[in-house]
Write an enzyme that holds these catalytic residues in place. Structure first.
Site, short mmCIF file in Angstrom:
data_model
loop_
_atom_site.label_atom_id
_atom_site.label_comp_id
_atom_site.label_asym_id
_atom_site.label_seq_id
_atom_site.Cartn_x
_atom_site.Cartn_y
_atom_site.Cartn_z
CG HIS B 30 -1.81 -1.20 1.32
ND1 HIS B 30 -1.37 -2.44 1.71
CD2 HIS B 30 -3.13 -1.34 1.04
CE1 HIS B 30 -2.39 -3.30 1.68
NE2 HIS B 30 -3.46 -2.66 1.28
N GLY B 118 -4.36 -3.29 11.48
CA GLY B 118 -4.66 -3.84 10.16
C GLY B 118 -6.16 -3.98 10.03
CG LEU B 120 -9.34 -0.79 8.07
CD1 LEU B 120 -10.04 -0.49 6.76
CD2 LEU B 120 -8.21 0.22 8.29
CG ASP B 162 -11.68 8.19 3.93
OD1 ASP B 162 -12.40 9.10 4.36
OD2 ASP B 162 -10.78 8.38 3.10
N GLY B 163 -11.49 4.26 6.11
CA GLY B 163 -11.98 2.93 6.51
C GLY B 163 -12.07 2.80 8.02
CB ILE B 194 -9.11 7.43 -2.34
CG1 ILE B 194 -9.15 8.62 -3.32
CG2 ILE B 194 -8.78 6.14 -3.09
CD1 ILE B 194 -10.04 8.44 -4.52
CG HIS B 268 -6.07 1.74 -0.73
ND1 HIS B 268 -6.47 2.47 0.36
CD2 HIS B 268 -6.01 0.46 -0.31
CE1 HIS B 268 -6.63 1.66 1.39
NE2 HIS B 268 -6.37 0.43 1.00
CD GLU B 426 -21.86 -5.32 23.47
OE1 GLU B 426 -21.80 -4.74 22.35
OE2 GLU B 426 -22.90 -5.34 24.16
CG ASP B 484 -33.18 -12.05 28.65
OD1 ASP B 484 -34.31 -11.53 28.59
OD2 ASP B 484 -32.27 -11.62 29.37
CG HIS B 488 -30.13 -12.11 25.24
ND1 HIS B 488 -30.72 -11.65 24.08
CD2 HIS B 488 -29.85 -11.01 25.98
CE1 HIS B 488 -30.80 -10.32 24.14
NE2 HIS B 488 -30.28 -9.92 25.27
NE ARG B 535 -30.78 -14.53 34.93
CZ ARG B 535 -32.08 -14.73 34.92
NH1 ARG B 535 -32.58 -15.79 34.31
NH2 ARG B 535 -32.90 -13.87 35.47
#
Lengths: 680, 680
Positions: B30, B118, B120, B162-163, B194, B268, B426, B484, B488, B535
């Site tokens: 790149h 790496g 993104l 941008d990514g 771009i 790119h 998360e 739930d 879940h 739980r």
């Protein structure tokens, strides 16, 4: 609104009371939001939503998505009031075995539920996908009508909570909705400033309205969730805005009007307790001792939604009949799409490839398959999370699905285009694909690198749970991608994806397997599938010498039989490693060991075959077996058994040419031969 | 800036030329961003970044995060120029086996690389985590100093593409950074319009600056990436702003000044090609025929960064020595944290639980462990993605880590607090935890429901790849969460998480196993671990009758031996299903079958034991085996073998009381007994 009277006010309060009672009865659940969003939900279901409760599948209906699925009562109570078939006993059975009212709404389970929600943020993505699908379908069926005048124009309404908007997936989807100028989408943000950890001041202080302005949305604020007149005006303005998606930032008091628990985290996810329920009923003028107490005149009033819905649908059906007559081909397509059936002979268009030692990357073969079947299957469309060229997902010459203003030098298209551009947003891509599949009969696919299936996993799981026929085009499927290194090299992903119940994970070994895989995937209409495709060229096997690639449809097949017809050892592989098994077979045969090679591109399809077929491919008597796959060994023991050997990778990759990596990591014919000798 | 001269200009252009040459040599990579971000990167590394290239681990250093890891050359070239030990041969070896310059930057591999990027968006989360850790560490070591005057004050700088900003994880992290008022964080957004699919008009049109304003950030715009004076002023203003995080929206032209490929997607992710490289060198006044051509006066000039860095560090060390003397206890803590070692006797504080048939939920036991060891381990801190009470992650009485202005009725605290509030985010939680662990020696944990490990998987994988000692507190770990329902209820998550190389997945069977699990996790300092906690209440086993919970540390152990000492069948289980195995053992023993129960809370720890121990627990001679676990069977065949049986769940759950679900889904002692009889 002016049209609402005393009975409507009482119906809204009835909704609150039912929500409290239902949670109190089962002892757990989420009453607070169902209470504070009751006015908004009632206004939507009784006035704005275009629907017919007696025909929940009506093509012309609006869609409603409850992104905060934990507040399922917000929806269940309106379905009850509007006459979808839910009755008080169903509300009494909330969150119990076999009921129509599970903890979170489940599509295909409860009439009127359009999508399964609960994992936060997904519903926003679903709604964006539905709005996109509505536009694409309109383009297929009725591109000529003026805006707002088509049978296929309708609105997608969604409710979202603080939690939904904290999740990145909703931000990704909302940003794309802005670019896509989805004027048919209205999102109500329930801004109650309370989440499970109580006041959102500790973690969520951004200006949501301003953020949505930044995305290019039409933003309105309503400062009081009890102000139905203001809400009504906001709905009207949102619906009138057809050039942008709309968000209404609606301030509510969670648990309103519970005297002690309103505006607290305690009202979010727990029963209020008998005393508080009674006290709230008193505030609302209900008998504190009665439960599930619905005045006959209230339910009679609210169930008029059925009549209104039937009238609206009848008018629509009349226009629809005229459309059908005027456009028999389109009508036939719609009819086919409703059952998700494929046209006769479509598969004749599929390409095949001659034997070729140099071969072709399976991602490239996949692109050729798409190009070949696009003319046959107008319902098929898709794109990539910014990797179109790498994923081979864009068919040349096809228009992009973008507003005309967003065309670029590289991508022309229009609002009804076919090539999707998701941006670098894998999770939203998954949630949007779900929304597209839920909306109607199109078949959508979306691509990214296999390693980034991790990013979209939340949505992939929901596709499997909802049995939606979406297809993931996951390319760069192993260390075979080479130089990009360990962050980009999937190692554990085969196992992790095979673990998802209801997802078909398919890793074809060559171009011809890729074509059969695509055919099989498209023939299934009740489940998602993920294709794992190579970046690097793979030899195209000589199907004159080896078995036909048709075996791919069975998930596994004997690719190369032992020379004697009776194997002493069986080598199993998937994808790019099948060629290693084939090479190892040559060595073993040369050394006098009759060796069978089994290609096993899809474990799920293989598991569906009858025992006789499975034992024909993997005879129990042949216990010497070796698997070879460039991933973690997990799961292979089921195929190779106690006596078998697994040649795999139980560590991360590295940045180098892929040939070097295969060598260094011992994924070689020599290693397979050695393992075979051990296994024998 | 004024201080920069002709040599600096030439150094910037040298950076561009080296980036082109390195990609051209290996044939892929790149180049574009490394060319257009060269001025910014150079300005940062040569003027603003507080660092000493000769001591990359200097505690007082600023941190730099390159979130767009694909543009690794942006970083490698500056490391070369500044004198971190990278030389031209390393740049020549870009993206090849064993080099210091892999395709994406890898921490612990290349000096000066602070995090592996790496995938993104992750780097933005890492940077936010580093900025949070810097504040927490300052609170531990030097809370009294005035703002900006502490030895432990420094700036976290990050570049994002941008990514990166399209990915939801960066949005989540940035929103939280706003709430946290992280004045020590500066993010440069490389706004080049771009991405891989060329112009971002097709998918990314939002107003990023406005979005960050909505998050509460300080926003600046620089319209030209070549305008070093404007950039310099923006850096100064960003650093001066200590009450909010700063973003600089920097407009650049990707691939500048390549005459044909600048401002295209082609610049790119691909080599520019020989002709274009030569043409670009001519534009820059370099010899088009020379490669890796660095003028001696340029490298001599840029390497002065070492002297400057050493001088800065020497001044810092002097102050540090005084601080050490003044604060011996804090200095000892810092020293311990640098090696991530634990204080003597800390584990004495761990609680234990007496036998109790009713028992306690392992999530609750986990909360009690945390409360017990908090006084011993000041480096330990953590929180939850808005599920503190459910995950039992908040220790009572401990201050929240929030700006004073963000305290609420429920949560008091301050900027140096200990309880983290991630919001419903998360994925960002995972990326932030990685940043915290990378920054210094604190030990951080983060909680959510196990099913939402899917949402954070991208970050979990990177924790494993980077070998970071972070701990995930994943509660509600099975259908045992009950009402739930399927969205879940984790089913496939055990397998999917065990598949990740380098992650320890631990599912304790009772309270005492939970304590030993936590102890073992904290004793490891080179890998992440995830706890799967119930739980529902689980019986606390009678350790007088059964084996000690110490066996947990070995990953698997004989919990209950066959009455004869020689088992005819072995039952294996994890977590809440171990009690089912124990009950089945009673039945089998009563029917005359000597039965051993093995608890197997962590497969990874068990795999680390020597063969003798493993065969002692699972003697090869005992082939009759049954596993019981409320998840997909994948992976269990390795333990039960060909003759064994697997009692699991290969489908999604449902919404109902958990006792009902276990019954309906056949996860019962009776089912295990029947399977045992089959296996025998």
């Amino acid at each position: 609104p002016d049209s609402f009277g005393e009975l409507d006010r009482k119906a809204v309060d009835t909704a609150r009371v039912l929500a409290m009672d239902a949670v109190q009865k089962v002892g757990n659940g989420h009453p607070g939001t169902a209470m504070s969003m009751a006015p908004t939900a009632y206004l939507l279901f009784q006035k704005w939503l275009q629907h017919d409760p007696s025909e929940p599948q009506w093509t012309g209906r609006d869609r409603f998505v409850l992104s905060m699925g934990h507040s399922s009562l917000t929806l269940y109570v309106q379905l009850y009031l509007a006459g979808y078939g839910l009755e008080l006993d169903d509300l009494r059975a909330l969150r119990t075995w076999g009921s129509l009212t599970p903890g979170h709404p489940e599509v295909n389970h409860t009439p009127g539920v359009e999508t399964t929600t609960g994992p936060l943020g997904q519903g926003v993505g679903n709604a964006v996908g539905m709005a996109m699908a509505a536009r694409r379908e309109r383009g297929l069926f009725d591109p000529e009508s003026a805006d707002g005048e088509s049978l296929f124009d309708h609105t997608v309404w969604a409710f979202a909570s603080d939690g939904d908007l904290e999740e990145g997936v909703s931000g990704e989807a909302s940003s794309l909705a802005g670019t896509q100028q989805l004027g048919n989408l209205v999102l109500v943000y329930d801004d109650n400033k309370i989440s499970i950890e109580d006041h959102t001041d500790i973690a969520f202080t951004e200006d949501v309205g301003k953020r949505y302005e930044a995305y290019g949305w039409h933003v309105q604020h309503v400062d009081d969730g009890e102000d139905l007149a203001a809400l009504d005006a906001a709905f009207a303005a949102a619906k009138a805005e057809t050039g942008r998606p709309s968000i209404i930032v609606l301030r509510t008091i969670i648990g309103w009007p519970a005297p002690n628990k309103q505006n607290t985290g305690a009202a979010h996810g727990s029963a209020l307790g008998d005393d508080e329920v009674k006290a709230t009923k008193q505030v609302l003028g209900f008998d504190p001792e009665a439960t599930f107490d619905v005045a006959p005149e209230v339910i009679e009033h609210t169930r008029k939604a059925v009549e209104r819905g039937q009238a609206a649908r009848a008018a629509w059906e009349e226009r629809f009949a005229a459309w059908e007559q005027a456009h028999p081909e389109r009508a036939a397509l719609l009819s086919r799409m409703k059952t998700r059936s494929l046209p006769d002979g479509w598969a004749d268009a599929l390409p095949s490839w001659p034997a070729d030692a140099k071969g072709v990357a399976t991602r490239k073969a996949s692109g050729e398959v798409l190009a070949a079947v696009y003319p046959e299957l107008p319902e098929l469309w898709g794109g990539s999370a910014d990797l179109a060229e790498s994923n081979n997902t864009a068919v040349k010459g096809e228009p992009s699905f973008i507003p005309a203003s967003q065309q670029t030098k590289m991508w022309s298209g229009g609002p009804y285009g076919r090539t999707l551009h998701f941006g670098v947003r894998e999770h939203a891509m998954g949630a949007i694909m779900n929304g597209i599949a839920l909306h109607g009969g199109t078949r959508v696919y979306g691509g990214t690198f296999l390693t980034f299936s991790d990013y979209m996993r939340g949505a992939v799981r929901l596709a499997a749970l909802m049995q939606l026929p979406v297809t993931y085009v996951w390319t760069h499927d192993s260390i075979g991608l080479g130089e990009d290194g360990p962050t980009h090299q999937p190692i554990e992903h085969y196992a992790a994806l095979r673990a998802i119940p209801g997802l078909d994970f398919v890793r074809p070994a060559d171009a011809n397997e890729t074509a059969v895989a695509w055919r099989t995937i498209l023939e299934n209409n009740d489940r998602p599938a993920g294709l794992a495709l190579s970046r690097q060229n793979l030899p195209t096997f000589d199907r004159e010498v080896m078995a036909s690639a048709e075996g791919t449809a069975k998930g596994g097949y004997v690719l190369a039989e032992a020379s004697t017809g009776t194997p002493e050892v069986i080598l199993l592989g998937t994808g790019s490693e099948v060629q290693i098994a084939v090479a190892a077979r040559e060595h073993l045969e040369a050394a006098g060991t009759p060796t069978r090679v089994v290609s096993l591109p899809c474990w799920e399809w293989f598991a569906e075959q009858d025992q006789a077929y499975r034992e024909q491919v993997l005879p129990p008597t042949v216990r010497a077996r070796v698997s070879v796959e460039a991933g973690v060994p997990m799961g292979w023991r089921d195929f190779v058994g106690d006596a078998g050997r697994i040649v795999g990778l139980d560590h991360y990759g590295a940045s180098a040419a892929y040939t070097k990596l295969y060598e260094e990591f011992g994924l070689t014919a020599e290693a397979v031969v050695a393992a075979a000798q051990e296994s024998i």
